[in-house]
Scaffold this active site. Structure first.
Site, PDB file in Angstrom:
ATOM      1  N   ASP A   1       3.702  -2.332  -2.312  1.00  0.00           N
ATOM      2  CA  ASP A   1       3.656  -2.329  -3.768  1.00  0.00           C
ATOM      3  C   ASP A   1       2.305  -2.913  -4.171  1.00  0.00           C
ATOM      4  OD1 ASP A   1       4.567  -2.376  -6.526  1.00  0.00           O
ATOM      5  OD2 ASP A   1       4.786  -4.535  -6.250  1.00  0.00           O
TER       6      ASP A   1
ATOM      7  N   ASP B   1      11.263  -3.000  -6.591  1.00  0.00           N
ATOM      8  CA  ASP B   1      10.988  -2.742  -5.178  1.00  0.00           C
ATOM      9  C   ASP B   1      12.235  -2.859  -4.310  1.00  0.00           C
ATOM     10  OD1 ASP B   1       8.232  -2.482  -5.701  1.00  0.00           O
ATOM     11  OD2 ASP B   1       7.968  -4.648  -5.620  1.00  0.00           O
TER      12      ASP B   1
END
Length: 632
Positions: free
Chosen positions: A317, A513
Site C-alpha cells: 500500500d 488494506d
C-alpha cells in the site's frame, strides 16, 4: 499463547509437565522406588486428560480422511512409549503437541469491535438518543461529532463536512463532502459537528460490507499445509505397514523365528518414533519466530515463517505504509513578479485559520524558512475550495485550482504535479503555486532495494491518484503500479498479482488494506500507526513501522526454513538407515534407542541454533505496546 488457554487447559498442561519431570527423576534416580505398574498409573493420570482430545481427533481423522496423519503418529509414538515403559517420553510428546496447537491468529470477525457501538440519533424534539447501529432505520437523522467515526452510510444534511476517508480509500488528503452527498460508514469526521440522513441500514453499510469482504477473503485463503503434516502423509503409513509386514514374515518364510521377527518389528516401531521430527522441526520454526521478533516483527504462526521464506513477490500500500502519511511542501513556484517567501507568507496568513493537514504543512514550511507572516483581516472559508481574506486592503486567496480559476482575472492552466497543489492569488492575479507531497519513509528505498536483491518482485497497490503513485514508484524503483483502487479493486488485482508470481505478500496499514492482508499468503501490517483492522487481519506485524525490517525478516525466515529442512532430512536419513538395518536383523534395540533418543537430542540441539540468529534486540519497544497483544 498461554493467555488464550482456559484455566483447565493450563492446569492440565502444568500437571503433565510436573509429572514428566517426576517420572524422569524416578526412572534415573529411583528416589521413591515405585514399581513400573504404579509409575504407569501415575503417568495415565496426566496422560489421559492431556491427550484424550488428540487421540479422539486422530481416530476421527483416520475414519474421515482414511489417512494416517501426524496425530496418528503422535498416538502410535506415545502408545509405543507406554509399551517400552518410557512414560516420561509419552507425556513429553503429548505436552508438546498441546503447546504446539496453541491458538491460531484471531478470527477476522473480531474486527466487528472496531465499528461504533452506538449512534447519536436525532429524535422528533431535536434531542439526542444513543442507539445501537443495527436498530437505526433508513431515513432517520444521526449526528456525528468531531473525531467520531461514521457508523452508518448517510446523506449529508449540513452544508459541508471534512471527512477522513483514508481508512477506506488510502487517500492522504481528507475529502470535503457537500450537502446532499453520501458519506460512507467507516470514515472519520475531522471537522465540525455534522448531521446525516441514514441511507443504508447497518447490514448493508459500507463498513459491514468491508468486514464481510475480509471474512470471505480469510475463508478462501489457501495456505501451504504444515511441514510435518505433509511429511506424515506418507511416512506414517509406510512405517506402520513395514512393522506389520516384518511381524508377519514367519507366515511366508519357512523356518523363520517368530521371536526374531517380532523383535525386528519392535525395533522398527521404536526407531520410527517421530519425536525428533515432532520436536526439532517445529522448534526450529519457533526459534525462528523468536529471532524475527527480536528485530521488531511479530509473526502469528510458524506457517508464515515458511511462507516468508518462499516468497516470490510483495505488494505494498502507499499512504502510511511506503509513505509517511503526512504532507510536506515540496516546491514553491513564484509567478508574476512575486518571490517564494511572499507566496509562502500569503498562504501561511490564510492557512492559520484552517485545521486542514495541508494548512499545517504550509505553516511548518513558513516557520522553517523564517518567513514573516503578514496580518490577515476578514478571513473567509470558501467551502471545499480554500480561503480568502485581505492583507493591506488587498484581496488574497489560497486554495484549489477550481477556486483559482474562478477568482483569477486571467486564464490559468492546471499545474501538473505529483502531489497536491495550493494556488495563491493576490489582487486577482496568480502569484504562486505551492506543491505538497506525501514523501516516502526514510527506509523505503533501502527496503525495496534489499527485496530486489533477495529476488522478490514488488508492486504498489494504492487508492491514491495515478500521478502520486507513479511518482513514488519511480523514486523507489517499483516496477508495477496499481493506482486509484477501491478495497474491492485492491483485492481483485492482488489476486491477479499473486497468480502471476506465485507465493505473494501484501504490506498495508489501513482498514481498506485488511481484505488484501487476509487474502495474501503473508499479510504484513504496520503496527505502530496502522489501524487495528490491519493488525488483526495480518499474519505478521512490523512493530516500529520500519520497512527495512521486512527484508530482514525474509532473510531470517529463509535461514529458519533451511535449518528445519536440515533437521527433517537428517532425522529421516538416520531413521531410514536404522530401519533398514533393523529389518535385516543387524540393529538391536540399543541402536533403535539411539535412532530415537540420540537423533532427537542432536536434532533439538541443531534446532536451538535458530535462537542465536539474532543475539540482541534490533529495535526499541517504545510505542509498540499497542500491538503486543497480537503476538502469540
Amino acid at each position: 499463547m498461554f493467555k488464550e488457554m482456559s484455566f483447565q487447559e493450563k492446569l492440565t498442561l502444568l500437571f503433565a509437565v510436573a509429572m514428566m519431570i517426576f517420572l524422569l527423576a524416578e526412572e534415573h534416580g529411583q528416589i521413591l522406588k515405585i514399581g513400573n505398574f504404579a509409575l504407569g498409573m501415575l503417568c495415565l493420570c496426566a496422560y489421559v486428560p492431556l491427550s484424550y482430545k488428540i487421540i479422539a481427533e486422530a481416530f476421527k481423522g483416520l475414519i474421515r480422511t482414511k489417512r494416517l496423519n501426524e496425530q496418528v503418529l503422535m498416538v502410535i509414538a506415545t502408545f509405543g512409549a507406554f509399551g517400552i515403559r518410557d512414560y516420561a517420553e509419552a507425556l513429553a510428546v503429548m505436552a508438546f503437541e498441546k503447546y504446539a496447537q496453541g491458538k491460531s491468529r484471531g478470527e477476522i470477525t473480531s474486527l466487528i469491535k472496531l465499528k461504533p457501538q452506538s449512534v447519536r440519533v436525532i429524535t422528533a424534539d431535536e434531542s439526542e438518543e444513543m442507539v445501537k447501529p443495527r436498530k437505526v432505520k433508513v431515513g432517520q437523522r444521526i449526528r456525528i461529532l468531531k473525531g467520531e467515526a461514521v457508523a452508518l452510510d448517510g446523506v449529508l444534511l449540513t452544508e459541508h463536512a471534512d471527512i477522513d476517508t483514508s481508512a477506506l480509500t488510502g487517500e492522504s488528503e481528507p475529502r470535503v463532502y457537500q450537502k446532499g452527498e453520501e458519506i460512507p460508514s467507516g470514515c472519520i469526521n475531522t471537522g465540525r459537528v455534522i448531521e446525516l440522513r441514514v441511507s443504508r441500514d447497518h447490514r448493508n453499510s459500507s463498513i459491514t460490507r468491508l468486514l464481510n469482504l475480509i471474512e470471505d477473503a480469510a475463508a478462501n485463503k489457501s495456505r501451504p499445509e504444515a511441514l510435518i503434516r505433509r511429511f506424515a502423509t506418507w511416512y506414517t503409513p509406510l512405517v506402520v505397514a513395514g512393522a506389520v509386514l516384518l511381524a508377519l514374515i514367519p507366515l511366508f518364510l519357512a523356518g523363520a523365528s517368530w521371536s526374531d521377527w517380532l523383535s525386528r518389528a519392535l525395533v522398527f516401531l521404536v526407531v520410527s518414533c517421530p519425536c525428533a521430527l515432532v520436536l526439532s522441526v517445529p522448534l526450529s520454526f519457533f526459534g525462528g519466530m523468536g529471532a524475527v521478533s527480536k528485530i521488531g516483527v511479530m509473526v502469528k504462526g510458524t506457517v508464515f515463517i515458511e511462507n516468508l521464506a518462499k516468497l516470490k513477490a510483495m505488494a505494498f500500500d502507499k499512504t502510511g505504509t511506503i509513505t509517511k502519511g503526512a504532507f510536506t511542501v515540496s516546491k514553491v513556484a513564484a509567478l508574476n513578479g512575486a518571490d517564494e517567501n511572499e507566496v509562502l507568507g500569503i498562504a501561511a496568513a490564510l492557512e492559520k485559520f484552517s485545521t486542514h493537514p495541508l494548512a499545517k504543512a504550509v505553516l511548518d514550511e513558513a516557520r522553517k524558512r523564517g518567513v514573516t507572516v503578514p496580518e490577515l483581516v476578514n478571513p473567509q472559508e470558501l467551502t471545499g475550495l480554500g480561503l480568502c481574506g485581505e492583507i493591506d486592503e488587498i484581496k488574497v486567496v489560497a486554495g484549489r485550482y477550481e477556486l483559482a480559476l474562478k477568482e483569477c482575472a486571467e486564464k490559468i492552466k492546471r499545474n501538473q504535479s505529483f502531489g497536491t497543489d495550493i494556488y495563491v492569488l493576490k489582487n486577482n492575479s496568480l502569484v504562486g503555486i505551492i506543491e505538497l507531497f506525501d514523501e516516502p519513509k526514510s527506509g523505503a528505498r533501502e527496503a525495496l532495494t534489499q527485496l530486489k536483491e533477495l529476488g522478490i518482485s514488488t508492486c504498489l497497490i494504492t487508492g491514491d491518484k495515478r500521478t502520486a503513485a507513479d511518482k513514488v514508484a519511480a523514486d523507489l524503483k517499483i516496477s508495477e503500479v496499481m493506482a486509484e483502487q477501491l478495497p474491492e479493486d485492491k483485492l481483485k488485482n492482488f489476486e491477479k498479482f499473486k497468480r502471476k508470481y506465485g507465493l505473494a505478500a501484501f504490506v498495508g496499514d489501513g482498514i481498506n488494506d485488511a481484505p488484501v492482508l487476509a487474502a495474501s499468503d503473508v499479510g504484513i501490517a504496520m503496527g505502530q500507526f496502522g489501524s487495528q483492522a490491519a493488525v488483526e487481519a495480518a499474519d505478521a506485524v512490523v512493530m516500529t513501522d520500519d520497512l527495512t525490517k521486512i527484508p530482514r525478516a525474509v532473510e531470517l525466515s529463509r535461514k529458519t526454513y533451511a535449518l528445519a529442512m536440515q533437521n527433517l532430512w537428517f532425522s529421516v536419513a538416520v531413521k531410514l538407515g536404522i530401519l533398514g538395518l533393523g529389518a535385516l536383523g543387524y540393529a538391536g534395540i540399543w541402536m533403535a534407542i539411539f535412532g530415537d533418543v540420540g537423533v532427537l537430542i542432536l536434532a533439538v540441539l541443531n534446532a536451538m541454533r535458530s535462537l542465536t540468529f539474532v543475539k540482541v534486540k534490533e529495535y526499541s519497544s517504545q510505542n509498540s505496546t499497542a500491538i503486543s497483544e497480537t503476538a502469540d
